[in-house]
Design an enzyme around this catalytic site. Structure first.
Site, PDB file in Angstrom:
ATOM      1  N   ASN A 149       0.807  -1.222   0.000  1.00  0.00           N
ATOM      2  CA  ASN A 149       0.000   0.000   0.000  1.00  0.00           C
ATOM      3  C   ASN A 149       0.840   1.271   0.000  1.00  0.00           C
ATOM      4  O   ASN A 149       0.356   2.326  -0.360  1.00  0.00           O
ATOM      5  CB  ASN A 149      -0.961   0.008   1.195  1.00  0.00           C
ATOM      6  CG  ASN A 149      -0.248  -0.161   2.517  1.00  0.00           C
ATOM      7  OD1 ASN A 149       0.441  -1.161   2.734  1.00  0.00           O
ATOM      8  ND2 ASN A 149      -0.373   0.811   3.394  1.00  0.00           N
ATOM      9  N   CYS A 326      -2.326   5.253   8.092  1.00  0.00           N
ATOM     10  CA  CYS A 326      -2.237   4.794   9.483  1.00  0.00           C
ATOM     11  C   CYS A 326      -0.932   5.256  10.121  1.00  0.00           C
ATOM     12  O   CYS A 326      -0.884   5.568  11.300  1.00  0.00           O
ATOM     13  CB  CYS A 326      -2.319   3.276   9.541  1.00  0.00           C
ATOM     14  SG  CYS A 326      -3.147   2.558   8.139  1.00  0.00           S
TER      15      CYS A 326
HETATM   16  C1  LIG Z   1      -6.574  -0.070   3.645  1.00  0.00           C
HETATM   17  C2  LIG Z   1      -5.870  -1.374   3.759  1.00  0.00           C
HETATM   18  C3  LIG Z   1      -6.292  -2.332   4.694  1.00  0.00           C
HETATM   19  C4  LIG Z   1      -7.397  -2.068   5.682  1.00  0.00           C
HETATM   20  O1  LIG Z   1      -8.667  -2.033   5.108  1.00  0.00           O
HETATM   21  P1  LIG Z   1      -9.850  -1.289   5.908  1.00  0.00           P
HETATM   22  O2  LIG Z   1     -11.081  -1.634   5.122  1.00  0.00           O
HETATM   23  O3  LIG Z   1      -9.518   0.169   5.894  1.00  0.00           O
HETATM   24  O4  LIG Z   1      -9.874  -1.869   7.281  1.00  0.00           O
HETATM   25  C5  LIG Z   1      -5.634  -3.538   4.723  1.00  0.00           C
HETATM   26  N1  LIG Z   1      -4.610  -3.800   3.896  1.00  0.00           N
HETATM   27  C6  LIG Z   1      -4.176  -2.912   2.982  1.00  0.00           C
HETATM   28  C7  LIG Z   1      -3.054  -3.276   2.083  1.00  0.00           C
HETATM   29  C8  LIG Z   1      -4.782  -1.664   2.896  1.00  0.00           C
HETATM   30  O5  LIG Z   1      -4.336  -0.777   2.002  1.00  0.00           O
END
Ligand SMILES: *Cc1c(COP(=O)(O)O)cnc(C)c1O
Length: 384
Positions: A149, A326
Protein backbone atom coordinates in the site's frame (compact mmCIF):
# COMPACT_ATOMS: atom_id res chain seq x y z
CA UNK A 1 -8.87 20.24 -3.48
CA UNK A 2 -6.78 18.05 -5.73
CA UNK A 3 -7.04 14.59 -4.15
CA UNK A 4 -4.06 12.32 -4.88
CA UNK A 5 -4.39 9.88 -1.97
CA UNK A 6 -6.54 7.09 -3.47
CA UNK A 7 -4.56 4.40 -1.61
CA UNK A 8 -5.89 5.83 1.67
CA UNK A 9 -9.48 5.79 0.49
CA UNK A 10 -11.67 6.53 -2.52
CA UNK A 11 -14.96 8.39 -2.94
CA UNK A 12 -18.11 6.26 -3.19
CA UNK A 13 -18.93 6.35 -6.88
CA UNK A 14 -22.44 7.52 -7.89
CA UNK A 15 -23.54 4.10 -9.21
CA UNK A 16 -22.66 2.59 -5.82
CA UNK A 17 -24.47 5.33 -3.89
CA UNK A 18 -27.52 4.72 -6.04
CA UNK A 19 -27.35 0.96 -5.51
CA UNK A 20 -27.11 1.44 -1.72
CA UNK A 21 -29.86 4.07 -1.38
CA UNK A 22 -32.73 1.58 -1.59
CA UNK A 23 -31.54 -0.48 1.38
CA UNK A 24 -31.50 2.13 4.14
CA UNK A 25 -35.25 2.70 4.51
CA UNK A 26 -37.25 1.29 1.58
CA UNK A 27 -35.88 -2.25 1.87
CA UNK A 28 -34.59 -2.18 5.43
CA UNK A 29 -35.54 -5.65 6.67
CA UNK A 30 -33.10 -7.90 8.49
CA UNK A 31 -31.91 -10.49 5.95
CA UNK A 32 -31.90 -13.06 8.75
CA UNK A 33 -35.62 -12.59 9.53
CA UNK A 34 -37.99 -15.35 8.38
CA UNK A 35 -40.83 -13.07 7.16
CA UNK A 36 -41.34 -11.99 3.54
CA UNK A 37 -39.46 -8.70 3.87
CA UNK A 38 -36.55 -10.52 5.51
CA UNK A 39 -36.52 -13.20 2.84
CA UNK A 40 -36.52 -10.50 0.16
CA UNK A 41 -33.51 -8.80 1.82
CA UNK A 42 -31.78 -12.17 2.07
CA UNK A 43 -32.36 -12.75 -1.64
CA UNK A 44 -30.72 -9.39 -2.39
CA UNK A 45 -27.71 -10.17 -0.18
CA UNK A 46 -27.28 -13.61 -1.73
CA UNK A 47 -27.53 -12.03 -5.17
CA UNK A 48 -24.74 -9.64 -4.20
CA UNK A 49 -22.66 -12.56 -2.94
CA UNK A 50 -23.12 -14.35 -6.29
CA UNK A 51 -22.14 -11.21 -8.24
CA UNK A 52 -18.90 -10.85 -6.25
CA UNK A 53 -18.21 -14.57 -6.60
CA UNK A 54 -18.61 -14.38 -10.38
CA UNK A 55 -16.03 -11.59 -10.64
CA UNK A 56 -13.49 -13.50 -8.53
CA UNK A 57 -14.14 -16.90 -10.09
CA UNK A 58 -15.26 -18.54 -6.82
CA UNK A 59 -18.35 -20.12 -5.24
CA UNK A 60 -20.64 -17.70 -3.35
CA UNK A 61 -20.22 -19.71 -0.12
CA UNK A 62 -16.49 -18.92 -0.13
CA UNK A 63 -17.31 -15.30 0.77
CA UNK A 64 -17.50 -13.99 4.35
CA UNK A 65 -18.62 -10.36 4.69
CA UNK A 66 -16.68 -8.41 7.33
CA UNK A 67 -16.45 -4.83 8.55
CA UNK A 68 -13.53 -4.14 6.22
CA UNK A 69 -10.02 -5.13 5.24
CA UNK A 70 -8.68 -4.96 8.78
CA UNK A 71 -11.26 -7.40 10.12
CA UNK A 72 -10.82 -9.76 7.17
CA UNK A 73 -7.04 -9.83 7.72
CA UNK A 74 -7.54 -10.43 11.45
CA UNK A 75 -10.05 -13.22 10.75
CA UNK A 76 -7.62 -14.89 8.34
CA UNK A 77 -4.53 -14.67 10.56
CA UNK A 78 -6.14 -15.60 13.89
CA UNK A 79 -8.73 -17.88 12.30
CA UNK A 80 -6.28 -20.00 10.31
CA UNK A 81 -3.60 -20.15 13.01
CA UNK A 82 -6.00 -21.12 15.80
CA UNK A 83 -7.88 -23.67 13.69
CA UNK A 84 -4.66 -25.33 12.53
CA UNK A 85 -2.49 -25.00 15.65
CA UNK A 86 -1.85 -28.76 15.51
CA UNK A 87 0.02 -28.11 12.22
CA UNK A 88 2.65 -25.96 13.89
CA UNK A 89 3.39 -22.74 15.69
CA UNK A 90 5.30 -20.72 13.15
CA UNK A 91 3.80 -17.84 11.15
CA UNK A 92 5.72 -16.13 8.34
CA UNK A 93 5.20 -12.67 6.88
CA UNK A 94 7.35 -9.77 5.68
CA UNK A 95 8.47 -6.57 7.42
CA UNK A 96 6.52 -4.44 4.90
CA UNK A 97 2.97 -5.73 5.45
CA UNK A 98 0.02 -3.58 6.42
CA UNK A 99 -0.44 -3.16 10.18
CA UNK A 100 -3.70 -5.13 10.00
CA UNK A 101 -1.56 -8.18 9.15
CA UNK A 102 1.52 -7.43 11.26
CA UNK A 103 -0.33 -6.61 14.49
CA UNK A 104 -2.47 -9.80 14.57
CA UNK A 105 0.68 -11.86 13.96
CA UNK A 106 2.43 -10.05 16.80
CA UNK A 107 -0.62 -10.78 18.98
CA UNK A 108 -0.40 -14.47 18.03
CA UNK A 109 3.12 -14.61 19.47
CA UNK A 110 1.56 -13.77 22.86
CA UNK A 111 -0.55 -16.95 22.67
CA UNK A 112 2.31 -19.33 22.01
CA UNK A 113 2.87 -18.93 18.26
CA UNK A 114 6.15 -17.61 16.91
CA UNK A 115 6.73 -15.34 13.95
CA UNK A 116 9.52 -14.87 11.44
CA UNK A 117 10.05 -12.56 8.46
CA UNK A 118 10.56 -13.61 4.85
CA UNK A 119 13.30 -11.50 3.28
CA UNK A 120 12.35 -8.81 0.74
CA UNK A 121 14.73 -7.03 -1.63
CA UNK A 122 15.23 -3.26 -1.94
CA UNK A 123 12.12 -3.01 -4.17
CA UNK A 124 9.98 -4.83 -1.60
CA UNK A 125 9.73 -8.05 -3.63
CA UNK A 126 9.81 -11.28 -1.61
CA UNK A 127 13.12 -13.02 -2.20
CA UNK A 128 11.96 -16.34 -3.70
CA UNK A 129 15.29 -18.03 -2.99
CA UNK A 130 14.95 -17.05 0.66
CA UNK A 131 11.64 -18.86 1.18
CA UNK A 132 12.92 -22.44 1.30
CA UNK A 133 15.04 -22.23 4.44
CA UNK A 134 12.26 -20.38 6.27
CA UNK A 135 9.82 -23.26 5.73
CA UNK A 136 10.47 -25.32 8.84
CA UNK A 137 8.34 -28.35 9.71
CA UNK A 138 6.63 -26.12 12.29
CA UNK A 139 5.37 -23.53 9.76
CA UNK A 140 1.59 -23.32 9.47
CA UNK A 141 0.77 -19.93 7.93
CA UNK A 142 2.24 -17.30 5.60
CA UNK A 143 0.58 -13.89 5.19
CA UNK A 144 1.50 -11.55 2.32
CA UNK A 145 -0.02 -8.56 0.55
CA UNK A 146 -0.63 -8.87 -3.20
CA UNK A 147 0.55 -5.27 -3.62
CA UNK A 148 2.13 -2.96 -1.06
CA UNK A 149 0.00 0.00 0.00
CA UNK A 150 2.92 2.41 0.39
CA UNK A 151 5.40 1.61 -2.39
CA UNK A 152 3.05 -0.20 -4.79
CA UNK A 153 5.29 -3.21 -5.37
CA UNK A 154 3.38 -6.26 -6.63
CA UNK A 155 4.31 -9.66 -5.17
CA UNK A 156 4.49 -12.71 -7.44
CA UNK A 157 1.83 -14.42 -5.29
CA UNK A 158 1.03 -17.38 -7.56
CA UNK A 159 4.76 -18.11 -7.92
CA UNK A 160 5.19 -17.93 -4.14
CA UNK A 161 2.14 -20.19 -3.65
CA UNK A 162 3.61 -22.74 -6.06
CA UNK A 163 6.98 -22.59 -4.34
CA UNK A 164 5.39 -23.14 -0.94
CA UNK A 165 3.48 -26.16 -2.26
CA UNK A 166 6.69 -27.61 -3.76
CA UNK A 167 8.87 -27.00 -0.72
CA UNK A 168 6.44 -27.87 2.06
CA UNK A 169 7.16 -31.60 1.72
CA UNK A 170 3.52 -32.69 1.60
CA UNK A 171 2.55 -30.64 4.63
CA UNK A 172 -0.25 -28.06 4.35
CA UNK A 173 1.00 -24.51 4.88
CA UNK A 174 -1.75 -21.90 4.63
CA UNK A 175 -1.23 -18.78 2.53
CA UNK A 176 -3.22 -15.62 3.24
CA UNK A 177 -3.19 -12.77 0.72
CA UNK A 178 -4.18 -9.15 1.41
CA UNK A 179 -5.52 -7.96 -1.97
CA UNK A 180 -6.96 -4.68 -0.66
CA UNK A 181 -4.67 -2.54 -2.82
CA UNK A 182 -4.43 -4.82 -5.85
CA UNK A 183 -8.10 -5.57 -6.50
CA UNK A 184 -9.42 -3.25 -9.20
CA UNK A 185 -5.92 -2.27 -10.34
CA UNK A 186 -4.46 -5.56 -11.52
CA UNK A 187 -6.22 -8.87 -12.28
CA UNK A 188 -7.21 -10.74 -9.09
CA UNK A 189 -8.53 -14.26 -9.71
CA UNK A 190 -8.72 -16.27 -6.51
CA UNK A 191 -7.91 -19.72 -7.92
CA UNK A 192 -5.10 -18.45 -10.15
CA UNK A 193 -3.34 -16.89 -7.15
CA UNK A 194 -3.32 -20.27 -5.39
CA UNK A 195 -3.95 -18.83 -1.91
CA UNK A 196 -6.15 -20.13 0.91
CA UNK A 197 -7.69 -16.83 1.99
CA UNK A 198 -7.89 -13.39 0.39
CA UNK A 199 -8.99 -9.96 1.64
CA UNK A 200 -10.79 -7.17 -0.27
CA UNK A 201 -12.04 -3.87 1.16
CA UNK A 202 -14.93 -1.73 -0.13
CA UNK A 203 -13.59 1.77 0.40
CA UNK A 204 -10.39 1.25 -1.64
CA UNK A 205 -12.46 0.44 -4.75
CA UNK A 206 -15.02 3.30 -4.75
CA UNK A 207 -17.36 1.36 -2.46
CA UNK A 208 -18.45 2.21 1.08
CA UNK A 209 -16.23 2.20 4.16
CA UNK A 210 -16.86 -0.44 6.79
CA UNK A 211 -17.32 -3.43 4.46
CA UNK A 212 -14.90 -6.03 3.19
CA UNK A 213 -14.75 -9.69 2.36
CA UNK A 214 -12.60 -12.60 3.30
CA UNK A 215 -12.56 -15.26 0.60
CA UNK A 216 -11.83 -18.78 1.81
CA UNK A 217 -10.71 -21.71 -0.35
CA UNK A 218 -13.01 -24.77 -0.25
CA UNK A 219 -12.25 -27.09 2.66
CA UNK A 220 -10.18 -24.54 4.62
CA UNK A 221 -11.30 -24.22 8.23
CA UNK A 222 -11.08 -21.06 10.36
CA UNK A 223 -11.94 -20.26 13.93
CA UNK A 224 -14.26 -17.25 14.24
CA UNK A 225 -13.11 -14.12 16.08
CA UNK A 226 -16.56 -13.35 17.43
CA UNK A 227 -19.45 -15.39 18.70
CA UNK A 228 -23.15 -14.71 18.36
CA UNK A 229 -25.66 -15.74 15.72
CA UNK A 230 -24.88 -18.14 12.91
CA UNK A 231 -24.65 -15.49 10.16
CA UNK A 232 -21.91 -16.06 7.56
CA UNK A 233 -21.89 -19.75 8.56
CA UNK A 234 -20.90 -18.82 12.09
CA UNK A 235 -17.63 -17.26 10.92
CA UNK A 236 -18.84 -13.71 11.31
CA UNK A 237 -21.91 -13.31 13.52
CA UNK A 238 -23.96 -10.13 13.50
CA UNK A 239 -26.66 -8.65 11.27
CA UNK A 240 -25.26 -7.99 7.82
CA UNK A 241 -24.79 -4.37 6.73
CA UNK A 242 -27.15 -4.75 3.76
CA UNK A 243 -26.59 -1.33 2.10
CA UNK A 244 -22.82 -1.84 2.31
CA UNK A 245 -23.03 -5.39 0.95
CA UNK A 246 -25.08 -4.18 -2.02
CA UNK A 247 -22.71 -1.26 -2.60
CA UNK A 248 -19.68 -3.52 -2.43
CA UNK A 249 -21.13 -5.87 -5.05
CA UNK A 250 -21.68 -2.91 -7.39
CA UNK A 251 -18.18 -1.54 -6.74
CA UNK A 252 -16.60 -4.96 -7.39
CA UNK A 253 -18.48 -5.40 -10.68
CA UNK A 254 -17.61 -1.90 -11.91
CA UNK A 255 -13.96 -2.26 -10.89
CA UNK A 256 -13.69 -5.47 -12.88
CA UNK A 257 -15.49 -4.00 -15.90
CA UNK A 258 -13.19 -0.95 -15.98
CA UNK A 259 -9.98 -2.69 -14.93
CA UNK A 260 -8.17 -2.74 -18.28
CA UNK A 261 -9.14 0.75 -19.36
CA UNK A 262 -8.52 2.51 -16.02
CA UNK A 263 -5.32 0.65 -15.21
CA UNK A 264 -3.68 1.51 -18.48
CA UNK A 265 -4.92 5.11 -18.35
CA UNK A 266 -3.59 5.60 -14.82
CA UNK A 267 -0.37 3.79 -15.64
CA UNK A 268 0.28 6.17 -18.54
CA UNK A 269 -0.36 9.20 -16.29
CA UNK A 270 2.05 7.89 -13.64
CA UNK A 271 4.74 7.00 -16.16
CA UNK A 272 4.55 10.46 -17.75
CA UNK A 273 4.69 12.14 -14.35
CA UNK A 274 7.60 10.00 -13.22
CA UNK A 275 9.61 10.91 -16.29
CA UNK A 276 9.45 14.56 -15.20
CA UNK A 277 9.68 14.03 -11.45
CA UNK A 278 12.78 11.84 -11.65
CA UNK A 279 14.63 14.61 -13.46
CA UNK A 280 14.45 16.80 -10.37
CA UNK A 281 17.62 16.76 -8.31
CA UNK A 282 17.66 14.30 -5.42
CA UNK A 283 14.36 12.63 -6.41
CA UNK A 284 14.18 8.86 -6.83
CA UNK A 285 11.50 6.17 -6.99
CA UNK A 286 10.69 3.87 -4.07
CA UNK A 287 9.37 0.41 -4.94
CA UNK A 288 9.72 -1.68 -8.06
CA UNK A 289 10.19 0.28 -11.33
CA UNK A 290 7.89 -2.04 -13.36
CA UNK A 291 6.14 -4.51 -11.05
CA UNK A 292 4.12 -1.84 -9.31
CA UNK A 293 0.51 -0.69 -9.02
CA UNK A 294 -0.50 1.44 -12.02
CA UNK A 295 -1.74 4.27 -9.77
CA UNK A 296 1.15 4.54 -7.27
CA UNK A 297 4.14 6.87 -7.24
CA UNK A 298 6.30 6.79 -4.12
CA UNK A 299 9.12 9.30 -4.27
CA UNK A 300 12.22 9.58 -2.16
CA UNK A 301 13.42 13.17 -1.87
CA UNK A 302 16.94 13.59 -0.56
CA UNK A 303 17.14 15.98 2.38
CA UNK A 304 13.43 16.81 2.65
CA UNK A 305 11.03 15.24 5.13
CA UNK A 306 7.82 13.82 3.70
CA UNK A 307 5.68 15.39 6.44
CA UNK A 308 6.94 18.83 5.46
CA UNK A 309 6.15 18.17 1.80
CA UNK A 310 2.67 16.91 2.68
CA UNK A 311 1.97 20.11 4.65
CA UNK A 312 3.33 22.34 1.87
CA UNK A 313 1.25 20.52 -0.74
CA UNK A 314 -1.83 20.72 1.52
CA UNK A 315 -1.33 24.50 1.73
CA UNK A 316 -1.68 24.45 -2.08
CA UNK A 317 -4.87 22.39 -1.92
CA UNK A 318 -3.21 19.10 -2.88
CA UNK A 319 -3.81 15.99 -0.75
CA UNK A 320 -0.89 13.56 -0.83
CA UNK A 321 0.66 11.34 1.81
CA UNK A 322 3.97 10.41 3.38
CA UNK A 323 3.47 6.70 3.81
CA UNK A 324 0.16 5.15 4.77
CA UNK A 325 -2.82 6.89 6.37
CA UNK A 326 -2.24 4.79 9.48
CA UNK A 327 1.43 5.65 9.97
CA UNK A 328 1.35 9.27 8.80
CA UNK A 329 0.69 11.53 11.74
CA UNK A 330 3.04 9.40 13.79
CA UNK A 331 6.62 10.52 14.27
CA UNK A 332 7.96 7.11 13.31
CA UNK A 333 9.42 6.67 9.85
CA UNK A 334 7.68 4.32 7.39
CA UNK A 335 8.14 0.69 8.49
CA UNK A 336 7.85 -0.25 4.82
CA UNK A 337 10.84 1.85 3.77
CA UNK A 338 12.80 0.57 6.78
CA UNK A 339 11.72 -2.95 5.75
CA UNK A 340 13.27 -2.58 2.28
CA UNK A 341 16.56 -1.60 3.87
CA UNK A 342 16.45 2.20 3.97
CA UNK A 343 18.01 4.16 6.84
CA UNK A 344 15.74 5.93 9.35
CA UNK A 345 16.69 9.26 7.82
CA UNK A 346 15.91 8.08 4.28
CA UNK A 347 12.64 6.52 5.40
CA UNK A 348 11.39 9.97 6.48
CA UNK A 349 12.14 11.45 3.07
CA UNK A 350 9.23 10.11 1.05
CA UNK A 351 6.04 11.23 -0.62
CA UNK A 352 3.24 8.96 -1.85
CA UNK A 353 0.99 10.02 -4.71
CA UNK A 354 -1.84 7.63 -5.56
CA UNK A 355 -4.21 8.50 -8.37
CA UNK A 356 -7.69 7.27 -9.29
CA UNK A 357 -10.64 7.32 -11.69
CA UNK A 358 -11.09 11.07 -11.34
CA UNK A 359 -7.45 12.04 -11.88
CA UNK A 360 -6.85 13.79 -15.21
CA UNK A 361 -3.71 14.68 -17.11
CA UNK A 362 -4.05 18.31 -16.07
CA UNK A 363 -4.34 17.22 -12.42
CA UNK A 364 -0.98 15.51 -12.80
CA UNK A 365 0.52 18.58 -14.43
CA UNK A 366 -0.77 20.71 -11.55
CA UNK A 367 0.81 18.32 -9.06
CA UNK A 368 4.17 18.24 -10.87
CA UNK A 369 4.35 22.04 -11.05
CA UNK A 370 3.43 22.43 -7.36
CA UNK A 371 5.88 19.73 -6.30
CA UNK A 372 8.73 21.27 -8.27
CA UNK A 373 8.07 24.69 -6.71
CA UNK A 374 7.72 23.35 -3.18
CA UNK A 375 10.86 21.27 -3.53
CA UNK A 376 12.79 24.23 -4.89
CA UNK A 377 11.66 26.40 -1.96
CA UNK A 378 12.48 23.77 0.62
CA UNK A 379 15.75 22.57 -0.81
CA UNK A 380 17.67 25.63 0.30
CA UNK A 381 16.44 25.17 3.87
CA UNK A 382 17.03 21.45 4.25
CA UNK A 383 19.80 20.26 1.93
CA UNK A 384 23.13 20.00 3.68
C1 LIG B 1 -6.57 -0.07 3.65
C2 LIG B 1 -5.87 -1.37 3.76
C3 LIG B 1 -6.29 -2.33 4.69
C4 LIG B 1 -7.40 -2.07 5.68
O1 LIG B 1 -8.67 -2.03 5.11
P1 LIG B 1 -9.85 -1.29 5.91
O2 LIG B 1 -11.08 -1.63 5.12
O3 LIG B 1 -9.52 0.17 5.89
O4 LIG B 1 -9.87 -1.87 7.28
C5 LIG B 1 -5.63 -3.54 4.72
N1 LIG B 1 -4.61 -3.80 3.90
C6 LIG B 1 -4.18 -2.91 2.98
C7 LIG B 1 -3.05 -3.28 2.08
C8 LIG B 1 -4.78 -1.66 2.90
O5 LIG B 1 -4.34 -0.78 2.00
Amino acid sequence: MLYLDYAATTPVRPEVQQEMANYFAAQFANPHSPHDAGLAAKAEVEGARRRIATVLGIWPRQIVFTSGGTEANNLAVFGLARAARKNGKRVLTTAIEHKSVLSPIEALTREGFNADLLPVDSYGTVDLAGIDNKLTADTLLIALAHANNEIGTIQPISKIAGLIRDKSRGKKIYLHCDAVQSFGKIPVQFAALGVDTLTISGHKIYGPKGIGVLIIAPGVRLEPLMFGGDQERGLRPGTLNVPAVMGLAKAVELAAAELDRESSRQNVLCKLALRELLQLEGVYLNGHPDNRLPNNINLGIKGIEGQVLVAEMAARGIAVSAGSACSSGSVEPSHVLLGIGQSREQAYECLRITIGRDTSRSDMEQFIAAFATVKQNLAGRFLT
